[in-house]
Write a protein that holds these residues in place. Structure first.
Motif, PDB file in Angstrom:
ATOM      1  N   SER A   1      73.200   6.640  74.129  1.00  0.00           N
ATOM      2  CA  SER A   1      73.651   7.897  74.754  1.00  0.00           C
ATOM      3  C   SER A   1      75.024   7.744  75.396  1.00  0.00           C
ATOM      4  CB  SER A   1      72.633   8.356  75.796  1.00  0.00           C
ATOM      5  OG  SER A   1      72.610   7.476  76.915  1.00  0.00           O
ATOM      6  N   LYS A   2      75.391   6.513  75.753  1.00  0.00           N
ATOM      7  CA  LYS A   2      76.699   6.243  76.347  1.00  0.00           C
ATOM      8  C   LYS A   2      77.745   5.866  75.296  1.00  0.00           C
ATOM      9  CE  LYS A   2      75.217   3.125  79.242  1.00  0.00           C
ATOM     10  NZ  LYS A   2      75.173   2.114  80.342  1.00  0.00           N
ATOM     11  N   GLY A   3      77.352   5.989  74.023  1.00  0.00           N
ATOM     12  CA  GLY A   3      78.281   5.663  72.955  1.00  0.00           C
ATOM     13  C   GLY A   3      78.432   4.182  72.706  1.00  0.00           C
ATOM     14  N   GLU A   4      77.471   3.397  73.163  1.00  0.00           N
ATOM     15  CA  GLU A   4      77.520   1.952  72.994  1.00  0.00           C
ATOM     16  C   GLU A   4      76.520   1.513  71.929  1.00  0.00           C
ATOM     17  OE1 GLU A   4      76.592   0.389  76.808  1.00  0.00           O
ATOM     18  OE2 GLU A   4      78.428   1.130  77.768  1.00  0.00           O
ATOM     19  N   THR A   5      76.874   0.506  71.168  1.00  0.00           N
ATOM     20  CA  THR A   5      75.954  -0.057  70.169  1.00  0.00           C
ATOM     21  C   THR A   5      75.548  -1.471  70.594  1.00  0.00           C
ATOM     22  OG1 THR A   5      77.849  -0.823  68.871  1.00  0.00           O
ATOM     23  CG2 THR A   5      76.887   1.308  68.267  1.00  0.00           C
ATOM     24  N   VAL A   6      75.325  -1.629  71.885  1.00  0.00           N
ATOM     25  CA  VAL A   6      74.957  -2.929  72.431  1.00  0.00           C
ATOM     26  C   VAL A   6      73.577  -3.333  71.929  1.00  0.00           C
ATOM     27  CG1 VAL A   6      74.569  -4.247  74.546  1.00  0.00           C
ATOM     28  CG2 VAL A   6      76.347  -2.482  74.474  1.00  0.00           C
ATOM     29  N   GLU A   7      73.477  -4.554  71.436  1.00  0.00           N
ATOM     30  CA  GLU A   7      72.185  -5.049  70.980  1.00  0.00           C
ATOM     31  C   GLU A   7      71.343  -5.474  72.168  1.00  0.00           C
ATOM     32  OE1 GLU A   7      73.463  -8.126  68.382  1.00  0.00           O
ATOM     33  OE2 GLU A   7      73.698  -6.794  66.665  1.00  0.00           O
ATOM     34  N   VAL A   8      70.028  -5.333  72.023  1.00  0.00           N
ATOM     35  CA  VAL A   8      69.087  -5.620  73.106  1.00  0.00           C
ATOM     36  C   VAL A   8      68.177  -6.754  72.689  1.00  0.00           C
ATOM     37  CG1 VAL A   8      67.130  -4.698  74.408  1.00  0.00           C
ATOM     38  CG2 VAL A   8      69.165  -3.284  74.039  1.00  0.00           C
ATOM     39  N   VAL A   9      67.914  -7.642  73.615  1.00  0.00           N
ATOM     40  CA  VAL A   9      67.001  -8.757  73.335  1.00  0.00           C
ATOM     41  C   VAL A   9      65.594  -8.210  73.122  1.00  0.00           C
ATOM     42  CG1 VAL A   9      65.960 -10.862  74.255  1.00  0.00           C
ATOM     43  CG2 VAL A   9      68.382 -10.370  74.684  1.00  0.00           C
ATOM     44  N   ASN A  10      64.981  -8.587  72.012  1.00  0.00           N
ATOM     45  CA  ASN A  10      63.621  -8.114  71.736  1.00  0.00           C
ATOM     46  C   ASN A  10      62.615  -9.229  72.011  1.00  0.00           C
ATOM     47  OD1 ASN A  10      63.699  -9.850  69.495  1.00  0.00           O
ATOM     48  ND2 ASN A  10      64.364  -8.216  68.132  1.00  0.00           N
ATOM     49  N   ASN A  11      61.357  -8.949  71.726  1.00  0.00           N
ATOM     50  CA  ASN A  11      60.301  -9.917  72.023  1.00  0.00           C
ATOM     51  C   ASN A  11      60.380 -11.183  71.171  1.00  0.00           C
ATOM     52  OD1 ASN A  11      59.351  -8.086  73.852  1.00  0.00           O
ATOM     53  ND2 ASN A  11      57.737  -7.292  72.531  1.00  0.00           N
ATOM     54  N   LEU A  12      61.181 -11.121  70.100  1.00  0.00           N
ATOM     55  CA  LEU A  12      61.375 -12.295  69.255  1.00  0.00           C
ATOM     56  C   LEU A  12      62.506 -13.168  69.774  1.00  0.00           C
ATOM     57  CD1 LEU A  12      61.078 -10.558  65.762  1.00  0.00           C
ATOM     58  CD2 LEU A  12      59.298 -11.734  67.053  1.00  0.00           C
ATOM     59  N   ARG A  13      63.089 -12.770  70.896  1.00  0.00           N
ATOM     60  CA  ARG A  13      64.173 -13.511  71.543  1.00  0.00           C
ATOM     61  C   ARG A  13      65.436 -13.562  70.694  1.00  0.00           C
ATOM     62  NH1 ARG A  13      62.852 -12.767  76.538  1.00  0.00           N
ATOM     63  NH2 ARG A  13      60.734 -13.453  76.996  1.00  0.00           N
ATOM     64  N   THR A  14      65.671 -12.493  69.942  1.00  0.00           N
ATOM     65  CA  THR A  14      66.948 -12.356  69.249  1.00  0.00           C
ATOM     66  C   THR A  14      67.723 -11.247  69.938  1.00  0.00           C
ATOM     67  OG1 THR A  14      66.227 -10.656  67.683  1.00  0.00           O
ATOM     68  CG2 THR A  14      65.787 -12.943  67.086  1.00  0.00           C
ATOM     69  N   THR A  15      68.973 -11.074  69.562  1.00  0.00           N
ATOM     70  CA  THR A  15      69.782 -10.004  70.155  1.00  0.00           C
ATOM     71  C   THR A  15      70.219  -9.012  69.082  1.00  0.00           C
ATOM     72  OG1 THR A  15      71.789 -11.336  69.898  1.00  0.00           O
ATOM     73  CG2 THR A  15      70.637 -11.468  72.014  1.00  0.00           C
ATOM     74  N   GLU A  16      69.328  -8.782  68.112  1.00  0.00           N
ATOM     75  CA  GLU A  16      69.711  -8.005  66.943  1.00  0.00           C
ATOM     76  C   GLU A  16      69.163  -6.583  66.929  1.00  0.00           C
ATOM     77  OE1 GLU A  16      68.637 -10.250  63.509  1.00  0.00           O
ATOM     78  OE2 GLU A  16      69.474 -12.100  64.287  1.00  0.00           O
ATOM     79  N   SER A  17      68.386  -6.174  67.911  1.00  0.00           N
ATOM     80  CA  SER A  17      67.804  -4.838  67.905  1.00  0.00           C
ATOM     81  C   SER A  17      68.832  -3.825  68.404  1.00  0.00           C
ATOM     82  CB  SER A  17      66.560  -4.789  68.797  1.00  0.00           C
ATOM     83  OG  SER A  17      65.577  -5.667  68.307  1.00  0.00           O
ATOM     84  N   ARG A  18      68.965  -2.717  67.674  1.00  0.00           N
ATOM     85  CA  ARG A  18      69.931  -1.693  68.056  1.00  0.00           C
ATOM     86  C   ARG A  18      69.593  -0.382  67.363  1.00  0.00           C
ATOM     87  NH1 ARG A  18      71.663  -4.938  64.258  1.00  0.00           N
ATOM     88  NH2 ARG A  18      72.783  -4.183  62.438  1.00  0.00           N
ATOM     89  N   ILE A  19      70.032   0.717  67.939  1.00  0.00           N
ATOM     90  CA  ILE A  19      69.922   2.032  67.314  1.00  0.00           C
ATOM     91  C   ILE A  19      71.204   2.291  66.539  1.00  0.00           C
ATOM     92  CG2 ILE A  19      69.756   4.516  67.732  1.00  0.00           C
ATOM     93  CD1 ILE A  19      68.136   3.873  70.237  1.00  0.00           C
ATOM     94  N   THR A  20      71.077   2.637  65.271  1.00  0.00           N
ATOM     95  CA  THR A  20      72.264   2.895  64.459  1.00  0.00           C
ATOM     96  C   THR A  20      72.499   4.384  64.220  1.00  0.00           C
ATOM     97  OG1 THR A  20      71.005   2.647  62.391  1.00  0.00           O
ATOM     98  CG2 THR A  20      72.061   0.675  63.291  1.00  0.00           C
ATOM     99  N   GLN A  21      71.430   5.209  64.284  1.00  0.00           N
ATOM    100  CA  GLN A  21      71.572   6.653  64.139  1.00  0.00           C
ATOM    101  C   GLN A  21      70.563   7.341  65.047  1.00  0.00           C
ATOM    102  OE1 GLN A  21      71.825   8.247  60.037  1.00  0.00           O
ATOM    103  NE2 GLN A  21      71.945   6.130  59.322  1.00  0.00           N
ATOM    104  N   LEU A  22      70.976   8.450  65.655  1.00  0.00           N
ATOM    105  CA  LEU A  22      70.045   9.197  66.514  1.00  0.00           C
ATOM    106  C   LEU A  22      70.505  10.636  66.668  1.00  0.00           C
ATOM    107  CD1 LEU A  22      67.628   9.402  68.401  1.00  0.00           C
ATOM    108  CD2 LEU A  22      69.079   8.553  70.253  1.00  0.00           C
ATOM    109  N   THR A  23      69.632  11.559  66.230  1.00  0.00           N
ATOM    110  CA  THR A  23      69.775  12.983  66.511  1.00  0.00           C
ATOM    111  C   THR A  23      68.433  13.449  67.048  1.00  0.00           C
ATOM    112  OG1 THR A  23      69.098  13.683  64.282  1.00  0.00           O
ATOM    113  CG2 THR A  23      71.457  13.251  64.638  1.00  0.00           C
TER     114      THR A  23
END
Length: 210
Positions: A52-74
């Motif tokens: 919502s802030k225009g950022e594509t920051v990846e978030v740490v998931n339960n698998l301990r990677t930093t690859e989760s992100r939203i790429t499209q949202l309406t």
């Protein structure tokens, strides 16, 4: 005591953020954890907040990677990369009498991409897919000019088919990734016989092949 105050504050923040989202984003936060088992509730809100802030920051998931992100949202469409090898696409499909169906496409790369399409109501109760679509199969990608004998011969060489699906606007596009599966010269036998994509139009949650 300080620890509990911080925890309580975090819970209040999560609750407050929940009222800011509706449509497919609300379903993203409401999902019980079977589909998004690698994303905690707080991680999902963080992803929504970043987007919502225009950022594509990846978030740490339960698998301990930093690859989760939203790429499209309406309001009615969302694509979430839960890892570098898996994406989940959600699309709201209005039906008659005000009902809405949620279509979910899970795609994994192994490395050839393969998808699974499932359907739910607005409370995440599963719905029978055959009520909405005849699922594409490898045989559907052969051109009409290919006779049955030749098609069956080619199909017998396939142990399984990797079919990738994704929404393009209001259409669903299916691709049979034979070229990625049969590397090099192996694909030359299939190339003149197959189409690279099948397009479905969607009306009132019914999928019709073009």
């Amino acid at each position: 005591m300080k620890r509990y105050i911080i925890l309580f504050g975090a819970l209040l923040a999560v609750a407050a953020m929940g009222y800011a989202y509706d449509g497919v984003a609300r379903l993203f936060t409401d999902e019980s954890g079977e589909l998004f088992n690698s994303l905690s509730l707080s991680a999902r809100y963080e992803l929504l907040n970043n987007f919502s802030k225009g950022e594509t920051v990846e978030v740490v998931n339960n698998l301990r990677t930093t690859e989760s992100r939203i790429t499209q949202l309406t309001s009615d469409h969302m694509v979430v990369a839960t890892s570098s090898a898996r994406t989940v696409e959600m699309k709201l499909l209005p039906k008659a009498k005000g009902d809405t169906v949620l279509a979910v496409i899970e795609t994994v790369a192994t490395p050839v991409k393969d998808s699974r399409l499932t359907f739910y109501d607005m409370k995440w109760n599963p719905l029978e897919a055959s009520k909405f679509i005849k699922m594409p199969e490898a045989a559907d990608f052969f051109l009409p000019s290919v006779n049955k004998e030749k098609r069956d011969e080619m199909l017998s060489m396939l142990n399984f088919a990797m079919i990738e699906m994704a929404f393009e606007g209001d259409n669903l596009v299916a691709r049979c990734n034979l070229e990625d599966f049969f590397l090099g010269d192996n694909f030359k036998f299939y190339k003149p016989l197959v189409t690279n994509r099948i397009v479905y139009t969607v009306k009132k949650a019914k999928f019709k092949r073009q």
